[in-house]
Design an enzyme around this catalytic site. Structure first.
Site, PDB file in Angstrom:
ATOM      1  N   CYS A  87       0.830  -1.207   0.000  1.00 19.22           N
ATOM      2  CA  CYS A  87       0.000   0.000   0.000  1.00 19.22           C
ATOM      3  C   CYS A  87       0.866   1.259   0.000  1.00 19.22           C
ATOM      4  O   CYS A  87       1.722   1.420   0.871  1.00 19.22           O
ATOM      5  CB  CYS A  87      -0.902  -0.020   1.238  1.00 19.22           C
ATOM      6  N   TYR A  92      -5.368   6.778  -8.961  1.00 24.61           N
ATOM      7  CA  TYR A  92      -6.587   6.023  -8.620  1.00 24.61           C
ATOM      8  C   TYR A  92      -7.797   6.585  -9.373  1.00 24.61           C
ATOM      9  O   TYR A  92      -8.691   5.828  -9.759  1.00 24.61           O
ATOM     10  CB  TYR A  92      -6.835   6.077  -7.116  1.00 24.61           C
TER      11      TYR A  92
END
Length: 342
Positions: free
Chosen positions: A53, A184
């Site tokens: 992450c 994203y």
């Protein structure tokens, strides 16, 4: 395992985090936003992260640069998760050895039964109670720099210089909106119009960064700051994941002369490359995002050996750690597995 879906008409990140803080001089009672202040105390808290992450990778880098390994323990989740929780599948029996739980969700639920939001990393958990303290990733690293100074290693760099904070805030806000979150926005766009707009915004920002970094070694000048940490974790994932999986494919990072040299400069600096696990990064995105990659196949490429080639950024001068020094080797238990780096 059940999988979450990510694609939506126009991606909007849920930024409603647990805003409690761990501070050197806590005040009694919640603040105006209802957040609680917890006391800085070595050995009391466990940082739960995942190398895959980018938001969690920030905390791994800052913790290492500042030398907080002995003050704040580390629990690592595996690279994949289901729609329910990140899990400790890297540990024997799938149980975190300190918290004694198989899922990070258990720490959230211990403090907030029926916790209604996403179970995110990084999170800081109080070891004795097993309760989550905060998952406010942006504030966590700033507090590592400003509130945990009593436990910084000798020679720790100043990652959040007071004289630069106003400008840093502007730079970091733009990096977050247009780059960290921008990839994203491209990858999770569910309509062509949304994707096109996100793509243009991302590349406008990357063009700005190419220009900014052409004449200065780091984002804020001659030394590494929090701003560089925040940009690096996106750049490290760009070619392995964002270029193809998220369709951010105008150019590869390796085709951007300034940003590629800058990224290699950081990667070869202790604390950056040695916390980066390319295998787990690819596993996370390609396996978890099944609505984007239905087969779950993880690509073998790209070739990552270029990360260790000369970058030439020394010609711009500067000292990465300012008046400080580089951290020593990572603790043996925290070394990225062989073959997972560049």
């Amino acid at each position: 395992m059940a999988q979450q879906t990510y694609v939506e008409k126009s991606f909007e990140r849920d930024t409603n985090y647990i805003t409690d803080r761990i501070v050197a001089d806590p005040q009694d009672g919640p603040d105006g936003d209802g957040a609680r202040q917890w006391p800085v105390e070595a050995g009391r808290y466990r940082l739960v992260a995942a190398r895959a992450c980018p938001w969690a990778n920030r905390t791994l880098i800052v913790r290492r640069l500042l030398g907080l390994e002995d003050a704040i323990s580390l629990g690592l989740c595996g690279p994949t998760h289901d729609q329910d929780s990140w899990t400790f599948d890297l540990d024997p029996g799938g149980i975190d050895p300190v918290l004694g739980i198989p899922r990070l969700k258990d720490a959230y639920e211990k403090r907030f039964p029926g916790y209604p939001r996403g179970i995110t990393v990084p999170a800081i958990v109080e070891e004795t109670s097993g309760e989550v303290v905060t998952n406010d990733f942006a504030q966590i690293t700033l507090d590592f720099s400003t509130q945990w100074t009593a436990f910084h290693r000798e020679g720790a760099p100043d990652l959040y210089p007071e004289a630069l904070r106003d400008e840093m805030t502007e730079v970091m806000d733009r990096v977050y909106r247009e780059v960290n979150n921008g990839v994203y926005r491209c990858g999770f766009a569910g309509e062509q119009e949304s994707y096109d707009a996100a793509y243009r915004r991302l590349w406008d920002a990357l063009n700005w960064l190419e220009e900014r970094l052409a004449t200065r070694r780091f984002l804020m000048g001659d030394t590494i700051t929090e701003a560089d940490v925040r940009l690096f974790t996106t750049l490290a994932r760009f070619d392995p994941v964002y270029h193809g999986h998220f369709k951010c494919n105008r150019s590869k990072l390796t085709e951007l002369p300034v940003l590629w040299a800058y990224a290699r400069d950081l990667f070869q600096t202790p604390g950056f490359g040695d916390t980066t696990d390319f295998v787990q990064i690819k596993q996370h995105y390609y396996v978890v995002h099944r609505d984007i990659n239905p087969t779950g196949i993880v690509p073998l490429g790209p070739d990552l050996s270029g990360w260790l080639t000369p970058h030439g950024r020394e010609e711009l001068g500067g000292r990465p750690f300012g008046d400080g020094t580089a951290p020593g080797p990572p603790p043996a238990a925290e070394v990225v597995p062989e073959g997972h780096g560049a």
